[in-house]
Design an enzyme around this catalytic site. Sequence first.
Site, mmCIF file in Angstrom:
data_model
loop_
_atom_site.group_PDB
_atom_site.id
_atom_site.type_symbol
_atom_site.label_atom_id
_atom_site.label_comp_id
_atom_site.label_asym_id
_atom_site.label_seq_id
_atom_site.Cartn_x
_atom_site.Cartn_y
_atom_site.Cartn_z
ATOM 1 N N SER A 154 1.158 -17.116 -7.726
ATOM 2 C CA SER A 154 0.419 -15.884 -7.975
ATOM 3 C C SER A 154 -0.720 -16.095 -8.960
ATOM 4 C CB SER A 154 1.380 -14.792 -8.442
ATOM 5 O OG SER A 154 2.170 -14.365 -7.370
ATOM 6 N N LYS A 207 -2.532 13.451 -11.529
ATOM 7 C CA LYS A 207 -2.526 12.970 -12.907
ATOM 8 C C LYS A 207 -1.225 12.292 -13.278
ATOM 9 C CE LYS A 207 -4.131 12.393 -17.037
ATOM 10 N NZ LYS A 207 -5.179 11.380 -17.276
#
Length: 350
Positions: A154, A207
Amino acid sequence: MKLKNANKGTVIFTIVIILTLASGTFSLVKGRGAGSSSNDAKPKAEFKATEKKQGSFIKALEKNTRTKSPKGSYIARIEITGTITDAGDTYNQKWILETIKELKEDKNNKGIILSILSPGGGLYEADETYLSLMDYKKCTSRPIYTYCKNLCASGGYYIACSSDYIMANRNSLVGSIGVICGQFVDISELMEKHGIKMKTIHSGRNKIMGAVNEPLTKEQEMIMQSICDEGYDSFVEVVSNGRGLTKEQVVELADGRIYTAKQSMENRLIDSIGSMEDLEDAMKRKAFDFEDYEVIDYSYTKPENLYNIFMGAAKQFSRSSFGNALLPKAVEDRLENRIEFPAYYCDLFN
């Protein structure tokens, strides 16, 4: 009963740590000696001897940069170890960026070897290190070679793609080209079942997406997927540019899996298989026309303070069979903060 055992484990754990720290502090004071001057070389030697005896519990309070100062032209071997994050026990973003910058400005430096043992880490940090290494190459025209140790996955492999040549140990695991972008848990039904109510006052319907008391909507899932896909596209582009593969070829390989060294070589993710000595010989032959340079090791060690000493002792205690049996799981979870799997992740919420 469980609570009682947990409290008992915590008390025993605390007593063991206090005794360990007391022992270390006593040896440290004894090693310095009474009436010793800070300008005297002897107390320093005694302190080093004490440090060796105490192992990982007591360490010198000093900035770790390189093993020795080069006498002339040299190659810097930078250790990239552990989770790639802003500030960890074995990896520190500020340290590595400053190290690369210093090497770039040092005319005696002739190149960099990256020695990578990492499961990956933060998207931001991996990309920042990659860009710093690419700037080093652009400004100096000096080579970067990479050696993959046990695991180069990764974010670790992302950084490796800045190099001109990649070699892996025959038992290395390489790749894991992909991105993790948030893991969400919805316990709203469980809360409702047990009569637990939670209300967050907010403006904007997205949100608080990912809150445990609200299901993730389809729109929110698409928002997060778009962020993840953008990080993935960046990763694919880096691999494509670094390894001379088309984006289509990279995408075919980039399903998140890890590859053995042999598989990596067949798929052109690395250039060869061998030892660190083989990599040094290859760099000497390919980049320097057999000219020999001294190799200086650079590695980061977290500076010690009382908190770090305590946590280090606690981690060692928790890993012992005695500590493992006594410590409450909550304490173990607090001590261990690591990625168990190859992961290149976008950390949005911490």
